[in-house]
Design an enzyme around this catalytic site. Sequence first.
Site, short mmCIF file in Angstrom:
data_model
loop_
_atom_site.label_atom_id
_atom_site.label_comp_id
_atom_site.label_asym_id
_atom_site.label_seq_id
_atom_site.Cartn_x
_atom_site.Cartn_y
_atom_site.Cartn_z
N GLY A 131 11.84 7.68 34.61
CA GLY A 131 11.98 8.90 34.92
C GLY A 131 11.52 9.46 36.39
N ASN A 148 25.72 12.59 36.58
CA ASN A 148 25.18 11.31 36.37
C ASN A 148 25.11 10.87 37.75
OD1 ASN A 148 24.37 8.86 35.08
ND2 ASN A 148 26.19 7.93 35.85
N HIS A 156 24.27 7.51 40.10
CA HIS A 156 24.59 5.97 39.93
C HIS A 156 24.16 5.48 41.29
CE1 HIS A 156 26.65 2.39 38.60
NE2 HIS A 156 27.10 2.18 39.79
N ASP A 194 31.39 5.66 35.07
CA ASP A 194 31.43 6.22 36.34
C ASP A 194 32.76 6.58 36.93
OD1 ASP A 194 28.88 5.30 36.14
OD2 ASP A 194 29.22 3.26 36.58
C1 GRF Z 1 18.24 4.94 38.64
O1 GRF Z 1 18.37 3.82 39.50
C2 GRF Z 1 19.44 5.42 38.38
O2 GRF Z 1 20.40 5.36 39.42
C3 GRF Z 1 19.94 4.69 37.36
O3 GRF Z 1 18.91 4.36 36.51
C4 GRF Z 1 17.89 4.47 37.24
C5 GRF Z 1 16.71 5.26 36.71
O4 GRF Z 1 15.43 5.38 37.43
N1 GRF Z 1 21.22 5.50 36.49
P1 GRF Z 1 14.44 6.55 36.79
O5 GRF Z 1 14.00 6.34 35.40
O6 GRF Z 1 14.79 7.98 37.25
O7 GRF Z 1 13.16 6.27 37.69
#
Ligand code: GRF
Length: 214
Positions: free
Chosen positions: A12, A108, A110, A151
């Site tokens: 998170g 989202n 990515h 995506d």
């Molecule tokens: C991030 O790299 C995001 O882009 C991907 O999952 C990861 C999540 O990281 N979809 P976090 O849980 O926000 O630290």
Amino acid sequence: MLRVAVMVSGGGTNLQALIDAVEAGTIEHTQIVAVISNKKDAYALERAEKHGILGLCISPKDFAGRDAFGRALVQALQEKQADLVVLAGYLVILPEILVQAYQNRMINIHPSLIPSFCGAGYYGLKVHEAVLARGVKVTGATVHFVDEGTDTGPIILQKAVEVHPDDTPKTLQQRVMEQAEWKILPQAVRLIAQGRVSVAGGIVKIAAEGAVNV
Ligand code: GRF
């Protein structure tokens, strides 16, 4: 007031970037009304609790099928009157009913420059492993609206990040998060809260600051 629900599966840090931006007033007229995780031990739920935000665990394992799971998610989001759903490291394939209910209202983050290194199988460290294996010199992150594909939705914001010769998947992941993800995700929510984001024919337009009355 934009009511935002954030869906997570893990640490998170992107959620934290959003919480910080809302608390600092960088994102105005916005409230995070719920954090929904598919895992009850996700650290993201602890982050929510620390900031007085409702945390919910809704796991596909607790439902008879994907439809029932999807209905439970939609119901929770509707109960919290979420205007925008943010997927911030949410690693569950989305039930169709959820995607339909929040068309152009779900985004989202990515960790690559879409359309490179995205689609089925490209998540977490796998994205950065593929970037290094291909030897590209620039990668980055993308915030996009969510549609039925993986995506494939309209792109809102992107930010490039350099790949270094001595990078490992982990060092690259960290740089992409610090230099791109934690910046463009709050920025995208801010633009949406300001009413400046529109979609036509699969293309996102961002109105100039001050051009829209909120
Ligand atoms: C991030 O790299 C995001 O882009 C991907 O999952 C990861 C999540 O990281 N979809 P976090 O849980 O926000 O630290």
